[in-house]
Design a protein around this motif. Structure first.
Motif, PDB file in Angstrom:
ATOM      1  N   LEU A   4       0.799  -1.224   0.000  1.00  0.00           N
ATOM      2  CA  LEU A   4       0.000   0.000   0.000  1.00  0.00           C
ATOM      3  C   LEU A   4       0.834   1.277   0.000  1.00  0.00           C
ATOM      4  N   LEU A   5       2.146   1.164   0.218  1.00  0.00           N
ATOM      5  CA  LEU A   5       2.971   2.377   0.278  1.00  0.00           C
ATOM      6  C   LEU A   5       2.888   3.241  -0.975  1.00  0.00           C
ATOM      7  N   PRO A   6       2.945   2.667  -2.192  1.00  0.00           N
ATOM      8  CA  PRO A   6       2.868   3.529  -3.383  1.00  0.00           C
ATOM      9  C   PRO A   6       1.589   4.364  -3.438  1.00  0.00           C
ATOM     10  N   ASP A   7       0.458   3.799  -3.002  1.00  0.00           N
ATOM     11  CA  ASP A   7      -0.790   4.572  -3.007  1.00  0.00           C
ATOM     12  C   ASP A   7      -0.723   5.729  -2.014  1.00  0.00           C
ATOM     13  N   LEU A   8      -0.118   5.488  -0.865  1.00  0.00           N
ATOM     14  CA  LEU A   8       0.044   6.560   0.113  1.00  0.00           C
ATOM     15  C   LEU A   8       0.904   7.680  -0.452  1.00  0.00           C
ATOM     16  N   GLN A   9       1.944   7.304  -1.179  1.00  0.00           N
ATOM     17  CA  GLN A   9       2.824   8.298  -1.795  1.00  0.00           C
ATOM     18  C   GLN A   9       2.037   9.195  -2.742  1.00  0.00           C
ATOM     19  N   GLN A  10       1.181   8.592  -3.558  1.00  0.00           N
ATOM     20  CA  GLN A  10       0.437   9.376  -4.541  1.00  0.00           C
ATOM     21  C   GLN A  10      -0.638  10.248  -3.902  1.00  0.00           C
ATOM     22  N   GLY A  11      -1.009   9.963  -2.659  1.00  0.00           N
ATOM     23  CA  GLY A  11      -2.014  10.761  -1.983  1.00  0.00           C
ATOM     24  C   GLY A  11      -1.473  11.969  -1.251  1.00  0.00           C
ATOM     25  N   LEU A  12      -0.167  12.199  -1.314  1.00  0.00           N
ATOM     26  CA  LEU A  12       0.419  13.333  -0.589  1.00  0.00           C
ATOM     27  C   LEU A  12      -0.121  14.660  -1.116  1.00  0.00           C
ATOM     28  N   PRO A  13      -0.308  15.659  -0.246  1.00  0.00           N
ATOM     29  CA  PRO A  13      -0.920  16.941  -0.634  1.00  0.00           C
ATOM     30  C   PRO A  13       0.063  17.891  -1.310  1.00  0.00           C
ATOM     31  N   VAL A  14       0.592  17.494  -2.475  1.00  0.00           N
ATOM     32  CA  VAL A  14       1.595  18.286  -3.168  1.00  0.00           C
ATOM     33  C   VAL A  14       1.540  17.922  -4.640  1.00  0.00           C
ATOM     34  N   ASP A  15       2.066  18.777  -5.529  1.00  0.00           N
ATOM     35  CA  ASP A  15       2.054  18.505  -6.962  1.00  0.00           C
ATOM     36  C   ASP A  15       2.783  17.203  -7.280  1.00  0.00           C
ATOM     37  N   SER A  16       2.408  16.585  -8.362  1.00  0.00           N
ATOM     38  CA  SER A  16       2.880  15.241  -8.707  1.00  0.00           C
ATOM     39  C   SER A  16       4.393  15.160  -8.860  1.00  0.00           C
ATOM     40  N   ILE A  17       5.047  16.238  -9.276  1.00  0.00           N
ATOM     41  CA  ILE A  17       6.491  16.187  -9.478  1.00  0.00           C
ATOM     42  C   ILE A  17       7.240  15.936  -8.173  1.00  0.00           C
ATOM     43  N   TYR A  18       6.609  16.286  -7.045  1.00  0.00           N
ATOM     44  CA  TYR A  18       7.255  16.103  -5.747  1.00  0.00           C
ATOM     45  C   TYR A  18       6.958  14.733  -5.124  1.00  0.00           C
ATOM     46  N   LYS A  19       6.225  13.901  -5.841  1.00  0.00           N
ATOM     47  CA  LYS A  19       5.937  12.557  -5.338  1.00  0.00           C
ATOM     48  C   LYS A  19       6.091  11.524  -6.455  1.00  0.00           C
ATOM     49  N   ARG A  20       7.017  11.793  -7.353  1.00  0.00           N
ATOM     50  CA  ARG A  20       7.205  10.918  -8.510  1.00  0.00           C
ATOM     51  C   ARG A  20       7.951   9.639  -8.168  1.00  0.00           C
ATOM     52  N   GLU A  21       8.671   9.629  -7.046  1.00  0.00           N
ATOM     53  CA  GLU A  21       9.435   8.443  -6.678  1.00  0.00           C
ATOM     54  C   GLU A  21       8.518   7.388  -6.083  1.00  0.00           C
ATOM     55  N   ASN A  22       8.864   6.121  -6.315  1.00  0.00           N
ATOM     56  CA  ASN A  22       8.081   5.018  -5.779  1.00  0.00           C
ATOM     57  C   ASN A  22       8.824   4.382  -4.616  1.00  0.00           C
ATOM     58  N   PRO A  23       8.232   4.397  -3.421  1.00  0.00           N
ATOM     59  CA  PRO A  23       8.889   3.773  -2.274  1.00  0.00           C
ATOM     60  C   PRO A  23       8.975   2.264  -2.464  1.00  0.00           C
ATOM     61  N   GLY A  24      10.043   1.646  -1.974  1.00  0.00           N
ATOM     62  CA  GLY A  24      10.222   0.206  -2.098  1.00  0.00           C
ATOM     63  C   GLY A  24       9.115  -0.559  -1.390  1.00  0.00           C
ATOM     64  N   THR A  25       8.723  -1.678  -1.967  1.00  0.00           N
ATOM     65  CA  THR A  25       7.624  -2.458  -1.396  1.00  0.00           C
ATOM     66  C   THR A  25       8.104  -3.597  -0.510  1.00  0.00           C
ATOM     67  N   ASP A  26       9.413  -3.706  -0.272  1.00  0.00           N
ATOM     68  CA  ASP A  26       9.919  -4.682   0.691  1.00  0.00           C
ATOM     69  C   ASP A  26       9.965  -4.086   2.096  1.00  0.00           C
ATOM     70  N   SER A  27       9.471  -2.866   2.234  1.00  0.00           N
ATOM     71  CA  SER A  27       9.455  -2.211   3.539  1.00  0.00           C
ATOM     72  C   SER A  27       8.612  -3.018   4.521  1.00  0.00           C
ATOM     73  N   ASP A  28       8.899  -2.843   5.795  1.00  0.00           N
ATOM     74  CA  ASP A  28       8.071  -3.512   6.784  1.00  0.00           C
ATOM     75  C   ASP A  28       7.997  -2.714   8.068  1.00  0.00           C
ATOM     76  N   LEU A  29       7.133  -3.168   8.944  1.00  0.00           N
ATOM     77  CA  LEU A  29       6.863  -2.517  10.216  1.00  0.00           C
ATOM     78  C   LEU A  29       6.945  -3.556  11.309  1.00  0.00           C
ATOM     79  N   ASN A  30       7.702  -3.273  12.355  1.00  0.00           N
ATOM     80  CA  ASN A  30       7.844  -4.217  13.458  1.00  0.00           C
ATOM     81  C   ASN A  30       7.785  -3.474  14.788  1.00  0.00           C
ATOM     82  N   ALA A  31       7.377  -4.186  15.821  1.00  0.00           N
ATOM     83  CA  ALA A  31       7.373  -3.648  17.176  1.00  0.00           C
ATOM     84  C   ALA A  31       8.384  -4.413  18.017  1.00  0.00           C
ATOM     85  N   TYR A  32       9.053  -3.697  18.903  1.00  0.00           N
ATOM     86  CA  TYR A  32      10.141  -4.270  19.686  1.00  0.00           C
ATOM     87  C   TYR A  32      10.100  -3.744  21.117  1.00  0.00           C
TER      88      TYR A  32
END
Length: 572
Positions: A289-317
């Motif tokens: 879901l990260l790429p969709d979040l990137q495209q929803g940022l409140p700024v012109d498209s040129i400032y969100k043209r990069e695609n975040p990696g999808t191997d990202s993860d979230l952990n609690a420790y």
């Protein structure tokens, strides 16, 4: 753990995949002589606390917390790894002392007051990190902006001229020294801190032989190589590849907060963590879901043209050991790594939420602040669930936005130099609040029995601003929160009563969130150093009214941050 928090962790994974020593067992830190040219103190021999401030008053800024965790599920070999990794962390501690100040032993030998010695240990030098690096020992001058990472007599202009001929001077992993002719030279960390790096590498290899998780063993082995050759990218990749390890160990030169001159040099640090496997498994499937979040940022498209990696993860420790930069002054409660833009583009990033440290700050600091400064009718909206959510989404937001300037001339980090850290932390804070608003409106935070109220996030966010402003201008987080406080005040996102109580204005805070998000993303994408400098100069200030309110917190005896009781004895 409350049922609501458990529900919240699962929901937050839908948006996440991307970012706060007093111990009974500090360990045997390396105490080798600092290399020639490293300086931290002035010419006078420090001996007394600065007039008018006692060591007990200084220590009152902190409250202690025992770092412990359930390790009953660890095998005998896994438990045997822990003291080895703590020893490796102590080597990072010794290196950071040299980076931040210089000769620790010489400084400590000059101080007779035990309380003052303890405060020096907390700050890794004679400058108060919670008070804009103000010296607290008589005879000590101002802290150099570049700490002990550059020659004390070096000018910015001299560095820029030399770096144009020798790019290694700008490397994350070199200290800058003078050669025999007086010219600037780059000394790789692996040579500048050779003894400490070699000992840490040997300990990592020893621990790797005990590791039962193949990915963790590979990471430790590659990280050991990196400590000795300054090539950290392969181990960063390996760190992102490991998924099933019970123990995590973040170690090496990582963040650039200590370099307030240019923001080029990484400080040595370490975190030893015990992963909550149950929640990590539940959260691991939502990275797409990260790429969709990137495209929803409140700024012109040129400032969100990069695609975040999808191997990202979230952990609690649960954190069980901090060392070096991580342990200096205010303590981190969540981590977003790695910082390498190429690794982020390929693998994404990992968000590590440090549950026990987070709970300690909420209970011991944020709730008392809310009692003192938040309007009584909104006090109920300061909750741990909202604090957890806002912190989580802050870390997610580090992975969003833009890493290279829109003209592709450089990375944002290179373009904004010493201003990068404060702007990046500010971006993460405000985008986190933007995402909280959007997700709550979509019903993503609702539980089986209640509907989430975005007011909780707004009011908790405001209370957290006061908590983080107290870190001071020497902290990137402190600067980011000063900027946000003044920006929000300008846009009437909150009001202050005559009695000094603050109240959130919901509609205005939404508008302020969108506006500040766009402002920071554009400064980053444009690589606008001059614009960023003007922005920070305008908003990163503490006015008389705010200063008075912060003094009320101190007068009420509310600590600014925490120190840790840590080590193997804390786990028993």
């Amino acid at each position: 753990m409350t049922r609501q928090v458990r529900k919240l962790w699962i929901v937050l994974a839908l948006v996440a995949f991307g970012c706060d020593r007093s111990g009974d067992e500090p360990g045997d830190q390396a105490r080798n002589e600092v290399m020639e040219g490293e300086m931290g103190s002035g010419d006078e021999s420090p001996s007394d606390v600065v007039s008018g401030v006692s060591s007990s008053e200084l220590l009152a800024k902190y409250t202690s917390f025992k770092l412990t965790a359930d390790i009953s599920h660890l095998s005998a070999d896994q438990r045997a790894m822990l003291p080895l990794l703590m020893e490796a962390a102590d080597e990072m501690d010794a290196i950071f002392w040299k980076q931040a100040y210089g000769d620790r032993e010489d400084l400590m030998a000059s101080i007779d007051d035990d309380g003052l010695r303890q405060f020096v240990e907390i700050n890794y030098g004679p400058w108060d990190r919670l008070d804009g690096n103000r010296p607290f020992i008589a005879g000590v001058g101002s802290k150099p902006a570049g700490a002990a990472l550059y020659p004390a007599d070096m000018t910015r202009e001299e560095f820029e001229r030399a770096a144009s001929r020798n790019p290694e001077l700008r490397s994350l992993y070199t200290v800058v020294r003078r050669d025999e002719s007086g010219s600037l030279k780059a000394v790789p960390y692996s040579r500048a801190f050779e003894a400490e790096m070699a000992r840490a590498a040997a300990l990592l290899r020893q621990a790797a032989r005990l590791a039962e998780d193949e990915g963790f063993a590979r990471y430790l082995t590659l990280r050991a190589e990196a400590l000795e050759n300054d090539e950290y990218q392969p181990s960063d990749m390996a760190w992102m590849d490991m998924k099933s390890n019970d123990i995590d160990f973040v170690v090496g030169p990582i963040e650039v907060y200590e370099d307030e001159l240019f923001g080029y040099k990484a400080g040595a640090e370490a975190y030893l963590l015990i992963k909550d496997q149950e929640w990590s498994r539940r959260l691991s499937r939502f990275a797409a879901l990260l790429p969709d979040l990137q495209q929803g940022l409140p700024v012109d498209s040129i400032y969100k043209r990069e695609n975040p990696g999808t191997d990202s993860d979230l952990n609690a420790y649960d954190a069980i050991y901090y060392a070096g930069d991580a342990n200096a002054g205010s303590k981190t409660i969540a981590i977003n790594l790695p910082n390498d833009e190429e690794v982020q583009a390929t693998k994404g990033s990992r968000r590590l939420q440090l549950k026990n440290a987070m709970q300690a700050k909420f209970d011991k600091i944020l709730e008392p602040i809310a009692d003192e400064l938040i309007d009584g009718k909104q006090r109920k909206h300061v909750t741990f669930d909202a604090f957890f959510a806002n912190t989580m989404l802050h870390e997610v937001a580090h992975g969003l936005g833009i890493k290279k300037t829109i003209d592709d001339s450089s990375t944002v980090r290179e373009a904004l130099r010493e201003l990068y850290s404060a702007l990046e932390e500010g971006k993460a804070d405000i985008l986190g609040l933007y995402m909280a608003t959007s997700l709550i409106e979509q019903g993503e935070f609702d539980s089986e029995v209640s509907k989430a109220d975005v007011t909780d996030n707004y009011v908790t966010f405001l209370a957290s601003i006061f908590r983080s402003i107290r870190f001071g201008t020497s902290s990137a987080h402190g600067t980011a929160n000063m900027i946000r406080f003044n920006f929000f005040r300008e846009m009437e996102a909150f009001t202050r009563s005559r009695s000094g109580k603050y109240r959130v204005n919901a509609d205005q805070i939404r508008a302020a969130t969108d506006s500040l998000s766009a402002r920071i993303l554009m400064l980053q994408g444009d690589g606008d150093y001059e614009g960023a400098a003007e922005f920070v100069a305008k908003y990163a200030v503490v006015g008389d009214e705010l200063r008075s309110d912060l003094e009320r917190l101190s007068a009420a005896g509310i600590p600014v941050d925490i120190t840790f009781v840590q080590g193997m004895t804390a786990l028993r």
